[in-house]
Design a protein around this motif. Structure first.
Motif, mmCIF file in Angstrom:
data_model
loop_
_atom_site.group_PDB
_atom_site.id
_atom_site.type_symbol
_atom_site.label_atom_id
_atom_site.label_comp_id
_atom_site.label_asym_id
_atom_site.label_seq_id
_atom_site.Cartn_x
_atom_site.Cartn_y
_atom_site.Cartn_z
ATOM 1 N N PHE A 1 69.566 34.143 62.616
ATOM 2 C CA PHE A 1 70.557 34.550 61.980
ATOM 3 C C PHE A 1 71.293 35.747 62.655
ATOM 4 O O PHE A 1 71.489 35.946 61.582
ATOM 5 C CB PHE A 1 69.447 34.971 60.429
ATOM 6 C CG PHE A 1 68.264 35.834 60.443
ATOM 7 C CD1 PHE A 1 68.877 36.898 61.275
ATOM 8 C CD2 PHE A 1 66.840 35.108 61.134
ATOM 9 C CE1 PHE A 1 67.283 38.277 61.203
ATOM 10 C CE2 PHE A 1 66.189 36.710 61.673
ATOM 11 C CZ PHE A 1 66.494 37.844 61.873
ATOM 12 N N CYS A 2 70.784 36.034 63.147
ATOM 13 C CA CYS A 2 71.049 37.254 63.561
ATOM 14 C C CYS A 2 72.261 37.229 64.829
ATOM 15 O O CYS A 2 72.322 36.687 65.584
ATOM 16 C CB CYS A 2 70.065 38.291 64.307
ATOM 17 S SG CYS A 2 70.660 40.123 64.409
ATOM 18 N N VAL B 1 73.586 40.815 66.321
ATOM 19 C CA VAL B 1 72.968 42.186 67.908
ATOM 20 C C VAL B 1 73.206 40.865 68.476
ATOM 21 O O VAL B 1 73.906 41.726 69.231
ATOM 22 C CB VAL B 1 71.956 42.450 66.484
ATOM 23 C CG1 VAL B 1 71.233 43.288 68.128
ATOM 24 C CG2 VAL B 1 71.936 42.982 65.679
ATOM 25 N N PRO B 2 72.290 40.166 69.093
ATOM 26 C CA PRO B 2 73.235 39.670 70.685
ATOM 27 C C PRO B 2 74.438 39.603 71.131
ATOM 28 O O PRO B 2 74.701 39.799 72.142
ATOM 29 C CB PRO B 2 72.139 38.719 70.765
ATOM 30 C CG PRO B 2 71.176 38.955 69.092
ATOM 31 C CD PRO B 2 71.210 39.062 68.540
ATOM 32 N N HIS C 1 59.864 45.213 67.562
ATOM 33 C CA HIS C 1 59.865 43.673 66.795
ATOM 34 C C HIS C 1 57.985 43.803 67.759
ATOM 35 O O HIS C 1 57.356 44.065 67.958
ATOM 36 C CB HIS C 1 60.363 43.536 68.494
ATOM 37 C CG HIS C 1 60.550 41.549 67.926
ATOM 38 N ND1 HIS C 1 59.179 40.997 67.955
ATOM 39 C CD2 HIS C 1 61.713 40.867 67.292
ATOM 40 C CE1 HIS C 1 59.956 39.803 67.763
ATOM 41 N NE2 HIS C 1 61.072 39.613 67.451
ATOM 42 N N ARG D 1 61.743 33.699 65.830
ATOM 43 C CA ARG D 1 61.226 35.003 65.396
ATOM 44 C C ARG D 1 60.275 34.932 66.901
ATOM 45 O O ARG D 1 59.946 36.313 67.407
ATOM 46 C CB ARG D 1 60.381 35.568 64.057
ATOM 47 C CG ARG D 1 61.621 35.903 63.860
ATOM 48 C CD ARG D 1 62.296 36.761 63.503
ATOM 49 N NE ARG D 1 61.361 37.831 62.910
ATOM 50 C CZ ARG D 1 61.374 39.421 63.699
ATOM 51 N NH1 ARG D 1 63.377 39.615 64.123
ATOM 52 N NH2 ARG D 1 61.329 40.361 63.642
ATOM 53 N N CYS E 1 69.823 43.108 72.553
ATOM 54 C CA CYS E 1 68.924 42.357 72.131
ATOM 55 C C CYS E 1 68.432 41.124 73.218
ATOM 56 O O CYS E 1 69.707 40.521 72.596
ATOM 57 C CB CYS E 1 68.682 42.510 71.007
ATOM 58 S SG CYS E 1 67.102 41.242 70.412
ATOM 59 N N LYS F 1 66.267 38.670 72.141
ATOM 60 C CA LYS F 1 65.819 37.644 71.439
ATOM 61 C C LYS F 1 66.576 36.323 70.286
ATOM 62 O O LYS F 1 65.795 36.074 69.733
ATOM 63 C CB LYS F 1 64.903 39.178 69.903
ATOM 64 C CG LYS F 1 64.306 39.418 70.652
ATOM 65 C CD LYS F 1 62.823 38.537 71.247
ATOM 66 C CE LYS F 1 61.874 40.337 71.391
ATOM 67 N NZ LYS F 1 61.641 41.149 72.863
ATOM 68 N N PHE F 2 67.423 36.361 70.358
ATOM 69 C CA PHE F 2 68.884 35.765 69.364
ATOM 70 C C PHE F 2 67.934 34.878 68.539
ATOM 71 O O PHE F 2 67.387 33.615 68.501
ATOM 72 C CB PHE F 2 68.967 34.104 71.113
ATOM 73 C CG PHE F 2 69.899 35.091 71.514
ATOM 74 C CD1 PHE F 2 71.212 35.219 71.307
ATOM 75 C CD2 PHE F 2 68.803 35.087 72.576
ATOM 76 C CE1 PHE F 2 71.721 35.284 72.014
ATOM 77 C CE2 PHE F 2 70.595 36.022 73.819
ATOM 78 C CZ PHE F 2 71.547 36.337 73.414
ATOM 79 N N ASN G 1 66.099 47.139 69.002
ATOM 80 C CA ASN G 1 64.425 46.263 69.537
ATOM 81 C C ASN G 1 63.975 47.606 70.112
ATOM 82 O O ASN G 1 63.680 47.572 71.821
ATOM 83 C CB ASN G 1 64.875 45.467 70.344
ATOM 84 C CG ASN G 1 63.836 43.993 70.406
ATOM 85 O OD1 ASN G 1 62.776 44.458 69.660
ATOM 86 N ND2 ASN G 1 63.938 43.271 70.407
HETATM 87 FE FE1 SF4 Z 1 67.346 40.964 68.305
HETATM 88 FE FE2 SF4 Z 1 66.021 41.917 65.819
HETATM 89 FE FE3 SF4 Z 1 68.300 40.623 65.656
HETATM 90 FE FE4 SF4 Z 1 65.953 39.060 66.193
HETATM 91 S S1 SF4 Z 1 66.660 40.156 63.940
HETATM 92 S S2 SF4 Z 1 67.971 38.586 67.085
HETATM 93 S S3 SF4 Z 1 64.869 40.440 66.883
HETATM 94 S S4 SF4 Z 1 67.878 42.525 66.427
#
Ligand code: SF4
Ligand code: SAM
Length: 467
Positions: A172-173, A175-176, A249, A288, A166, A168-169, A211
Protein backbone atom coordinates in the motif's frame (compact mmCIF):
# COMPACT_ATOMS: atom_id res chain seq x y z
CA UNK A 1 26.83 39.78 1.85
CA UNK A 2 23.45 39.79 0.08
CA UNK A 3 20.63 41.61 1.95
CA UNK A 4 18.40 39.20 3.97
CA UNK A 5 15.55 37.55 2.11
CA UNK A 6 12.53 35.99 3.77
CA UNK A 7 11.69 32.30 3.67
CA UNK A 8 8.39 30.71 4.64
CA UNK A 9 8.31 26.93 4.86
CA UNK A 10 5.24 24.81 5.49
CA UNK A 11 5.63 21.11 6.24
CA UNK A 12 3.05 18.36 5.96
CA UNK A 13 3.21 14.73 7.06
CA UNK A 14 5.81 12.90 9.08
CA UNK A 15 8.66 13.79 11.43
CA UNK A 16 11.13 13.23 8.60
CA UNK A 17 9.64 16.27 6.90
CA UNK A 18 10.01 18.34 10.08
CA UNK A 19 13.71 17.45 10.19
CA UNK A 20 14.14 18.09 6.45
CA UNK A 21 12.46 21.49 6.77
CA UNK A 22 14.97 22.49 9.44
CA UNK A 23 17.90 21.38 7.27
CA UNK A 24 16.48 23.42 4.35
CA UNK A 25 16.19 26.48 6.61
CA UNK A 26 19.77 25.94 7.83
CA UNK A 27 21.08 25.50 4.27
CA UNK A 28 19.30 28.61 3.01
CA UNK A 29 20.53 30.60 6.04
CA UNK A 30 23.97 30.41 4.33
CA UNK A 31 22.38 32.39 1.47
CA UNK A 32 21.10 34.93 4.02
CA UNK A 33 17.50 33.74 4.08
CA UNK A 34 15.66 34.32 7.37
CA UNK A 35 12.47 32.53 8.35
CA UNK A 36 9.08 34.25 8.49
CA UNK A 37 5.74 32.90 9.79
CA UNK A 38 3.82 34.86 7.16
CA UNK A 39 3.75 33.50 3.61
CA UNK A 40 2.69 36.93 2.26
CA UNK A 41 5.98 38.44 3.48
CA UNK A 42 8.15 35.76 1.92
CA UNK A 43 10.54 36.04 -1.02
CA UNK A 44 10.55 32.25 -1.08
CA UNK A 45 7.77 29.87 -0.04
CA UNK A 46 8.54 26.14 0.26
CA UNK A 47 5.73 23.62 0.59
CA UNK A 48 7.28 20.47 2.05
CA UNK A 49 4.71 17.90 1.03
CA UNK A 50 3.45 14.42 1.97
CA UNK A 51 2.29 11.76 -0.49
CA UNK A 52 1.32 8.98 1.91
CA UNK A 53 -2.46 9.28 1.41
CA UNK A 54 -4.49 11.01 -1.28
CA UNK A 55 -5.86 13.61 1.11
CA UNK A 56 -2.35 14.65 2.22
CA UNK A 57 -1.20 14.78 -1.37
CA UNK A 58 -4.09 16.92 -2.63
CA UNK A 59 -3.55 19.51 0.14
CA UNK A 60 -0.60 20.87 -1.78
CA UNK A 61 -2.74 21.95 -4.73
CA UNK A 62 -5.23 23.88 -2.60
CA UNK A 63 -2.30 25.54 -0.82
CA UNK A 64 -0.73 26.41 -4.19
CA UNK A 65 -4.00 28.13 -5.15
CA UNK A 66 -3.63 30.37 -2.08
CA UNK A 67 0.06 30.98 -2.84
CA UNK A 68 -0.81 32.06 -6.38
CA UNK A 69 -2.97 34.86 -4.96
CA UNK A 70 -0.24 35.85 -2.47
CA UNK A 71 2.31 35.94 -5.31
CA UNK A 72 -0.01 38.12 -7.43
CA UNK A 73 -0.54 40.52 -4.50
CA UNK A 74 3.23 40.86 -4.02
CA UNK A 75 3.71 41.40 -7.76
CA UNK A 76 1.24 44.31 -7.60
CA UNK A 77 3.61 45.90 -5.02
CA UNK A 78 6.56 45.26 -7.34
CA UNK A 79 7.90 42.40 -5.17
CA UNK A 80 8.68 38.88 -6.26
CA UNK A 81 7.82 35.56 -4.63
CA UNK A 82 9.39 32.25 -5.65
CA UNK A 83 7.41 29.10 -4.91
CA UNK A 84 9.06 25.71 -4.38
CA UNK A 85 7.43 22.32 -3.88
CA UNK A 86 9.58 19.87 -1.89
CA UNK A 87 8.90 16.52 -0.22
CA UNK A 88 7.33 13.30 -1.42
CA UNK A 89 4.73 14.86 -3.77
CA UNK A 90 7.62 16.63 -5.53
CA UNK A 91 9.42 13.31 -5.86
CA UNK A 92 6.36 11.40 -7.06
CA UNK A 93 4.90 13.98 -9.46
CA UNK A 94 7.94 15.97 -10.64
CA UNK A 95 7.14 18.02 -13.78
CA UNK A 96 3.44 17.22 -13.46
CA UNK A 97 3.31 19.73 -10.57
CA UNK A 98 4.43 22.57 -12.83
CA UNK A 99 1.92 21.52 -15.49
CA UNK A 100 -0.92 21.50 -12.95
CA UNK A 101 0.29 24.60 -11.09
CA UNK A 102 2.41 26.86 -13.39
CA UNK A 103 2.92 29.23 -10.45
CA UNK A 104 5.55 26.80 -9.09
CA UNK A 105 9.17 27.81 -9.80
CA UNK A 106 11.11 24.94 -8.21
CA UNK A 107 10.33 21.26 -7.71
CA UNK A 108 12.83 19.51 -5.44
CA UNK A 109 12.81 15.89 -4.25
CA UNK A 110 13.93 14.85 -0.74
CA UNK A 111 17.35 13.66 -1.98
CA UNK A 112 18.20 17.05 -3.52
CA UNK A 113 17.75 19.62 -0.72
CA UNK A 114 21.51 20.25 -0.57
CA UNK A 115 21.15 21.80 -4.06
CA UNK A 116 18.41 24.28 -3.14
CA UNK A 117 20.60 27.41 -3.55
CA UNK A 118 21.65 26.32 -7.06
CA UNK A 119 18.07 25.38 -7.97
CA UNK A 120 16.84 28.83 -6.93
CA UNK A 121 19.55 30.44 -9.05
CA UNK A 122 18.57 28.22 -11.99
CA UNK A 123 14.88 29.16 -11.58
CA UNK A 124 15.83 32.83 -11.56
CA UNK A 125 17.82 32.36 -14.76
CA UNK A 126 15.61 29.89 -16.67
CA UNK A 127 12.16 30.40 -15.13
CA UNK A 128 11.83 26.86 -13.70
CA UNK A 129 14.06 24.28 -11.99
CA UNK A 130 13.11 20.66 -11.35
CA UNK A 131 15.35 18.11 -9.58
CA UNK A 132 14.17 14.71 -8.39
CA UNK A 133 17.25 12.52 -8.93
CA UNK A 134 18.62 10.02 -6.43
CA UNK A 135 22.25 11.24 -6.44
CA UNK A 136 25.14 9.14 -5.10
CA UNK A 137 26.45 11.96 -2.87
CA UNK A 138 25.78 12.02 0.88
CA UNK A 139 23.17 14.74 1.18
CA UNK A 140 23.40 14.72 5.01
CA UNK A 141 27.07 15.68 4.82
CA UNK A 142 26.25 18.54 2.43
CA UNK A 143 23.23 20.03 4.18
CA UNK A 144 24.07 22.82 6.64
CA UNK A 145 23.85 22.27 10.39
CA UNK A 146 21.93 24.81 12.48
CA UNK A 147 23.76 27.65 14.17
CA UNK A 148 23.88 27.49 18.02
CA UNK A 149 21.29 30.29 18.36
CA UNK A 150 18.97 28.43 15.97
CA UNK A 151 19.28 25.18 17.99
CA UNK A 152 18.38 27.06 21.17
CA UNK A 153 15.42 28.75 19.49
CA UNK A 154 14.03 25.36 18.40
CA UNK A 155 13.74 24.13 21.97
CA UNK A 156 14.90 21.28 24.14
CA UNK A 157 13.63 18.42 22.01
CA UNK A 158 15.14 17.62 18.60
CA UNK A 159 14.87 15.09 15.79
CA UNK A 160 17.87 13.56 14.06
CA UNK A 161 17.32 11.52 10.90
CA UNK A 162 19.55 8.45 11.13
CA UNK A 163 18.07 6.39 8.33
CA UNK A 164 16.10 7.15 5.22
CA UNK A 165 14.18 5.15 2.63
CA UNK A 166 12.73 1.66 2.78
CA UNK A 167 13.28 -1.72 1.15
CA UNK A 168 10.19 -3.39 2.62
CA UNK A 169 7.71 -2.58 -0.17
CA UNK A 170 4.45 -2.95 1.74
CA UNK A 171 1.92 -3.13 -1.09
CA UNK A 172 0.00 0.00 0.00
CA UNK A 173 2.96 2.31 0.60
CA UNK A 174 4.66 4.97 -1.55
CA UNK A 175 7.72 5.42 0.66
CA UNK A 176 10.07 3.02 -1.22
CA UNK A 177 9.32 5.01 -4.39
CA UNK A 178 9.46 8.54 -2.96
CA UNK A 179 12.33 8.13 -0.48
CA UNK A 180 14.23 5.41 -2.30
CA UNK A 181 16.28 2.51 -0.98
CA UNK A 182 17.20 2.18 2.65
CA UNK A 183 20.26 4.24 3.60
CA UNK A 184 21.84 4.67 7.05
CA UNK A 185 23.99 7.62 8.08
CA UNK A 186 27.45 6.85 9.50
CA UNK A 187 27.64 6.69 13.30
CA UNK A 188 30.22 9.48 13.60
CA UNK A 189 28.04 11.91 11.63
CA UNK A 190 25.11 11.22 13.96
CA UNK A 191 27.19 11.48 17.13
CA UNK A 192 28.65 14.82 16.00
CA UNK A 193 25.18 16.18 15.28
CA UNK A 194 23.83 14.89 18.61
CA UNK A 195 26.75 16.42 20.55
CA UNK A 196 26.23 19.77 18.87
CA UNK A 197 22.54 19.69 19.79
CA UNK A 198 23.27 18.65 23.40
CA UNK A 199 25.95 21.37 23.75
CA UNK A 200 23.28 23.90 22.82
CA UNK A 201 20.57 22.89 25.24
CA UNK A 202 18.81 19.92 23.62
CA UNK A 203 17.77 17.42 26.32
CA UNK A 204 15.70 14.96 24.29
CA UNK A 205 16.72 13.36 21.02
CA UNK A 206 14.38 11.36 18.80
CA UNK A 207 16.17 9.32 16.15
CA UNK A 208 13.97 9.15 13.09
CA UNK A 209 13.75 7.11 9.92
CA UNK A 210 11.02 5.59 7.76
CA UNK A 211 12.22 2.30 9.13
CA UNK A 212 14.46 3.43 11.93
CA UNK A 213 15.31 0.04 13.39
CA UNK A 214 16.57 -1.14 10.01
CA UNK A 215 19.48 1.22 10.85
CA UNK A 216 22.85 -0.31 9.97
CA UNK A 217 25.23 2.67 9.66
CA UNK A 218 28.99 2.34 9.46
CA UNK A 219 30.56 2.58 12.91
CA UNK A 220 33.98 4.07 13.77
CA UNK A 221 35.27 0.46 13.89
CA UNK A 222 34.35 -0.04 10.21
CA UNK A 223 31.50 -2.44 11.06
CA UNK A 224 27.78 -1.84 10.58
CA UNK A 225 26.17 -0.81 13.84
CA UNK A 226 22.57 -1.72 14.65
CA UNK A 227 20.23 0.84 16.22
CA UNK A 228 20.65 -0.59 19.73
CA UNK A 229 24.41 -0.05 19.60
CA UNK A 230 23.96 3.49 18.29
CA UNK A 231 21.54 4.21 21.15
CA UNK A 232 24.08 2.94 23.68
CA UNK A 233 26.70 5.32 22.25
CA UNK A 234 24.27 8.26 22.27
CA UNK A 235 23.42 7.43 25.88
CA UNK A 236 26.99 8.45 26.80
CA UNK A 237 26.57 12.04 25.57
CA UNK A 238 26.35 14.41 28.56
CA UNK A 239 23.17 16.49 28.68
CA UNK A 240 20.91 14.13 26.75
CA UNK A 241 18.30 13.14 29.34
CA UNK A 242 15.98 11.25 27.01
CA UNK A 243 16.33 9.16 23.87
CA UNK A 244 13.55 7.97 21.59
CA UNK A 245 13.31 6.49 18.08
CA UNK A 246 10.56 6.24 15.46
CA UNK A 247 9.20 4.53 13.33
CA UNK A 248 10.07 0.90 13.89
CA UNK A 249 9.15 -2.09 11.81
CA UNK A 250 8.17 -5.21 13.82
CA UNK A 251 10.43 -7.39 11.70
CA UNK A 252 13.57 -5.37 12.43
CA UNK A 253 13.45 -5.58 16.23
CA UNK A 254 16.78 -7.26 17.04
CA UNK A 255 18.44 -8.25 20.31
CA UNK A 256 20.51 -5.05 20.41
CA UNK A 257 17.35 -2.95 20.53
CA UNK A 258 15.82 -5.09 23.26
CA UNK A 259 19.10 -4.84 25.21
CA UNK A 260 19.06 -1.05 24.84
CA UNK A 261 15.60 -0.96 26.45
CA UNK A 262 16.84 -3.21 29.24
CA UNK A 263 20.08 -1.34 29.94
CA UNK A 264 19.61 2.33 29.06
CA UNK A 265 17.67 4.40 31.60
CA UNK A 266 17.61 7.34 29.17
CA UNK A 267 15.85 5.30 26.47
CA UNK A 268 12.16 6.00 27.01
CA UNK A 269 9.87 2.98 27.53
CA UNK A 270 7.46 3.97 24.77
CA UNK A 271 7.68 2.29 21.36
CA UNK A 272 5.76 3.11 18.20
CA UNK A 273 5.41 -0.28 16.52
CA UNK A 274 2.92 -0.19 13.65
CA UNK A 275 1.10 -3.45 12.96
CA UNK A 276 -1.47 -2.20 10.38
CA UNK A 277 -3.89 -5.15 10.77
CA UNK A 278 -4.73 -7.99 13.15
CA UNK A 279 -5.45 -10.46 10.34
CA UNK A 280 -2.68 -12.67 8.94
CA UNK A 281 -4.51 -12.84 5.62
CA UNK A 282 -4.44 -9.04 5.28
CA UNK A 283 -0.87 -8.75 6.62
CA UNK A 284 0.21 -11.13 3.89
CA UNK A 285 -1.69 -9.16 1.20
CA UNK A 286 0.01 -6.04 2.55
CA UNK A 287 3.42 -7.77 2.26
CA UNK A 288 4.17 -6.79 5.84
CA UNK A 289 6.56 -9.74 6.26
CA UNK A 290 5.27 -10.54 9.76
CA UNK A 291 2.28 -12.36 11.22
CA UNK A 292 0.13 -11.45 14.20
CA UNK A 293 2.00 -14.14 16.15
CA UNK A 294 5.39 -12.59 15.27
CA UNK A 295 4.12 -9.21 16.39
CA UNK A 296 2.83 -10.53 19.72
CA UNK A 297 6.14 -12.32 20.32
CA UNK A 298 8.01 -9.07 19.67
CA UNK A 299 5.79 -7.16 22.10
CA UNK A 300 6.58 -9.88 24.66
CA UNK A 301 10.33 -9.48 24.19
CA UNK A 302 10.04 -5.74 24.87
CA UNK A 303 7.86 -6.33 27.92
CA UNK A 304 10.28 -8.85 29.39
CA UNK A 305 13.15 -6.39 29.00
CA UNK A 306 11.29 -3.46 30.49
CA UNK A 307 8.11 -3.95 32.48
CA UNK A 308 6.89 -0.34 32.29
CA UNK A 309 7.06 -0.27 28.48
CA UNK A 310 4.01 0.95 26.52
CA UNK A 311 3.19 0.84 22.82
CA UNK A 312 1.56 2.84 20.09
CA UNK A 313 0.76 1.67 16.58
CA UNK A 314 -0.61 2.49 13.13
CA UNK A 315 -3.61 0.76 11.57
CA UNK A 316 -5.12 0.77 8.10
CA UNK A 317 -8.80 -0.13 7.78
CA UNK A 318 -10.51 -1.16 4.56
CA UNK A 319 -7.49 -2.62 2.75
CA UNK A 320 -8.78 -4.42 -0.39
CA UNK A 321 -10.24 -7.77 0.64
CA UNK A 322 -10.63 -6.90 4.33
CA UNK A 323 -13.71 -8.77 5.56
CA UNK A 324 -15.68 -8.07 8.72
CA UNK A 325 -13.87 -11.07 10.18
CA UNK A 326 -10.45 -9.61 9.34
CA UNK A 327 -11.47 -6.33 10.89
CA UNK A 328 -12.70 -8.09 14.05
CA UNK A 329 -9.26 -9.69 14.30
CA UNK A 330 -7.76 -6.18 14.32
CA UNK A 331 -10.08 -5.16 17.17
CA UNK A 332 -9.15 -8.36 19.03
CA UNK A 333 -5.44 -7.62 18.65
CA UNK A 334 -5.92 -4.08 19.98
CA UNK A 335 -7.84 -5.52 22.96
CA UNK A 336 -5.10 -8.05 23.61
CA UNK A 337 -2.23 -5.55 23.55
CA UNK A 338 -3.76 -2.47 25.15
CA UNK A 339 -2.16 0.55 23.50
CA UNK A 340 -1.22 3.85 25.13
CA UNK A 341 -2.07 5.57 21.82
CA UNK A 342 -2.46 4.71 18.13
CA UNK A 343 -3.14 6.22 14.72
CA UNK A 344 -5.64 4.71 12.32
CA UNK A 345 -6.29 5.53 8.69
CA UNK A 346 -8.70 4.59 5.95
CA UNK A 347 -6.91 2.78 3.15
CA UNK A 348 -6.00 5.17 0.36
CA UNK A 349 -4.89 3.65 -2.97
CA UNK A 350 -1.64 5.27 -4.08
CA UNK A 351 -0.65 5.42 -7.75
CA UNK A 352 2.23 3.12 -8.60
CA UNK A 353 1.84 0.80 -5.60
CA UNK A 354 0.86 -2.87 -6.09
CA UNK A 355 -2.25 -2.54 -3.89
CA UNK A 356 -3.61 0.20 -6.16
CA UNK A 357 -4.01 -2.50 -8.84
CA UNK A 358 -6.24 -4.59 -6.56
CA UNK A 359 -9.97 -4.02 -6.75
CA UNK A 360 -11.28 -2.18 -3.69
CA UNK A 361 -13.87 -4.32 -1.92
CA UNK A 362 -14.73 -2.30 1.18
CA UNK A 363 -17.40 0.35 0.61
CA UNK A 364 -16.79 3.92 1.76
CA UNK A 365 -19.56 3.54 4.36
CA UNK A 366 -18.05 0.33 5.78
CA UNK A 367 -14.61 1.94 5.88
CA UNK A 368 -15.99 4.92 7.80
CA UNK A 369 -17.82 2.65 10.20
CA UNK A 370 -14.76 0.46 10.84
CA UNK A 371 -12.57 3.50 11.40
CA UNK A 372 -15.01 4.87 14.00
CA UNK A 373 -15.17 1.54 15.84
CA UNK A 374 -11.39 1.19 15.88
CA UNK A 375 -10.83 4.77 16.94
CA UNK A 376 -13.36 4.44 19.76
CA UNK A 377 -11.52 1.40 21.07
CA UNK A 378 -8.12 3.08 20.82
CA UNK A 379 -9.50 6.19 22.47
CA UNK A 380 -10.87 4.22 25.40
CA UNK A 381 -7.48 2.53 25.85
CA UNK A 382 -5.66 5.84 25.71
CA UNK A 383 -8.03 7.36 28.28
CA UNK A 384 -7.58 4.37 30.59
CA UNK A 385 -3.79 4.65 30.21
CA UNK A 386 -3.93 8.36 31.08
CA UNK A 387 -6.32 7.82 34.01
CA UNK A 388 -3.91 5.26 35.46
CA UNK A 389 -1.39 8.08 35.96
CA UNK A 390 -3.66 9.92 38.41
CA UNK A 391 -2.29 9.67 41.94
CA UNK A 392 1.17 8.57 40.77
CA UNK A 393 4.49 10.44 40.58
CA UNK A 394 5.87 10.66 37.07
CA UNK A 395 9.01 12.21 35.61
CA UNK A 396 8.28 15.09 33.25
CA UNK A 397 10.72 16.81 30.90
CA UNK A 398 9.56 20.42 30.81
CA UNK A 399 9.49 22.01 27.36
CA UNK A 400 7.93 25.46 27.34
CA UNK A 401 5.54 27.96 28.87
CA UNK A 402 1.91 27.03 28.21
CA UNK A 403 -0.55 29.58 26.89
CA UNK A 404 -2.12 29.95 30.32
CA UNK A 405 -0.04 32.35 32.42
CA UNK A 406 2.06 30.60 35.04
CA UNK A 407 1.73 27.14 33.51
CA UNK A 408 4.65 25.15 32.19
CA UNK A 409 4.10 22.13 29.97
CA UNK A 410 6.27 19.09 29.53
CA UNK A 411 6.02 15.45 28.50
CA UNK A 412 6.04 12.20 30.44
CA UNK A 413 8.03 9.18 29.28
CA UNK A 414 4.92 8.21 27.27
CA UNK A 415 4.67 11.61 25.54
CA UNK A 416 1.61 12.61 27.54
CA UNK A 417 1.54 16.40 27.92
CA UNK A 418 1.73 17.36 31.61
CA UNK A 419 0.91 20.83 32.96
CA UNK A 420 2.04 22.35 36.24
CA UNK A 421 2.10 25.83 37.74
CA UNK A 422 5.81 26.60 38.09
CA UNK A 423 8.58 28.99 37.28
CA UNK A 424 10.00 28.92 33.72
CA UNK A 425 13.39 27.96 35.20
CA UNK A 426 12.21 24.34 35.06
CA UNK A 427 12.23 24.31 31.25
CA UNK A 428 14.80 21.72 30.17
CA UNK A 429 14.67 19.82 33.46
CA UNK A 430 13.26 16.39 34.23
CA UNK A 431 11.32 16.69 37.49
CA UNK A 432 8.90 14.44 39.36
CA UNK A 433 5.27 15.52 39.18
CA UNK A 434 2.37 14.31 41.28
CA UNK A 435 -0.49 13.76 38.84
CA UNK A 436 -3.81 14.96 40.22
CA UNK A 437 -6.17 15.13 37.28
CA UNK A 438 -6.78 14.98 33.56
CA UNK A 439 -8.08 17.38 30.98
CA UNK A 440 -8.74 15.79 27.60
CA UNK A 441 -5.39 14.17 26.76
CA UNK A 442 -3.31 16.24 29.20
CA UNK A 443 -2.20 15.37 32.71
CA UNK A 444 -2.48 18.03 35.39
CA UNK A 445 -0.34 18.00 38.48
CA UNK A 446 2.03 19.62 40.91
CA UNK A 447 5.78 19.48 41.13
CA UNK A 448 6.64 16.87 43.68
CA UNK A 449 9.53 19.02 44.93
CA UNK A 450 8.40 22.49 46.01
CA UNK A 451 11.58 24.33 44.96
CA UNK A 452 10.21 25.63 41.62
CA UNK A 453 6.48 25.67 42.38
CA UNK A 454 4.61 28.92 42.16
CA UNK A 455 2.91 30.10 45.37
CA UNK A 456 -0.88 29.81 45.64
CA UNK A 457 -1.03 27.03 43.12
CA UNK A 458 -4.65 26.32 42.20
CA UNK A 459 -5.98 22.81 42.71
CA UNK A 460 -5.24 20.68 39.63
CA UNK A 461 -8.90 20.50 38.72
CA UNK A 462 -9.01 24.27 38.42
CA UNK A 463 -5.95 24.54 36.15
CA UNK A 464 -7.26 25.11 32.67
CA UNK A 465 -5.33 23.99 29.64
CA UNK A 466 -4.05 26.72 27.41
CA UNK A 467 -1.39 24.88 25.47
FE1 SF4 B 1 8.38 0.75 4.34
FE2 SF4 B 1 6.77 1.32 6.42
FE3 SF4 B 1 6.03 1.95 3.92
FE4 SF4 B 1 6.09 -0.60 4.69
S1 SF4 B 1 4.76 1.03 5.55
S2 SF4 B 1 6.90 0.21 2.75
S3 SF4 B 1 7.85 -0.62 6.04
S4 SF4 B 1 7.78 2.79 5.02
N1 SAM C 1 7.45 2.63 8.17
C1 SAM C 1 6.32 2.62 8.98
C2 SAM C 1 5.78 1.19 9.09
O1 SAM C 1 6.29 0.30 8.51
O2 SAM C 1 4.81 1.00 9.75
C3 SAM C 1 5.22 3.52 8.51
C4 SAM C 1 5.49 4.69 7.69
S1 SAM C 1 4.09 5.49 6.96
C5 SAM C 1 4.86 7.00 6.65
C6 SAM C 1 2.99 5.89 8.26
C7 SAM C 1 1.68 5.19 8.24
O3 SAM C 1 0.87 5.64 7.19
C8 SAM C 1 1.75 3.70 8.04
O4 SAM C 1 2.12 3.00 9.21
C9 SAM C 1 0.36 3.36 7.59
O5 SAM C 1 -0.49 3.07 8.67
C10 SAM C 1 -0.10 4.65 6.91
N2 SAM C 1 -0.19 4.48 5.46
C11 SAM C 1 0.79 4.29 4.58
N3 SAM C 1 0.30 4.14 3.34
C12 SAM C 1 -1.04 4.24 3.43
C13 SAM C 1 -2.12 4.14 2.48
N4 SAM C 1 -1.89 3.91 1.21
N5 SAM C 1 -3.39 4.30 2.95
C14 SAM C 1 -3.62 4.53 4.26
N6 SAM C 1 -2.65 4.63 5.18
C15 SAM C 1 -1.37 4.47 4.79
Amino acid sequence: MKPPRKLHIKSYGCQMNVYDAQRMVDTLARENFVETDRAEDADLVILNTCHIREKASEKVYSELGRMRLAKQARARDGRNMRIAVAGCVAQAEGEEIVRRAPVVDVVVGPQNYQNLPQLLARAERDGKAIETEFPAEDKFALLAQPRPAQIRARGISAFVTVQEGCDKFCTFCVVPYTRGAELSRPVVQIIDEAKRLADNGVRELTLIGQNVNAYHGEGPDGRNWPLGKLLHRLGEIPGLARLRYSTSHPRDVDDSLIAAHRDLPTLMPFVHLPVQSGSDRILSAMNRKHTVGDYLATIDRFRKARQDIAFSSDFIVGFPGESEQDFSATLALVMQIGYAAAYSFKYSPRPGTPAAEIEETVSAADMDERLVRLQQLIDSQQSAFNRAAIGTRVDVLFERAARNPGQIVGRTAYLQPAHVMASPEIIGQVLPVKIEGLKRYSLLGQLASSEFSRGNQPAASSVSIGA
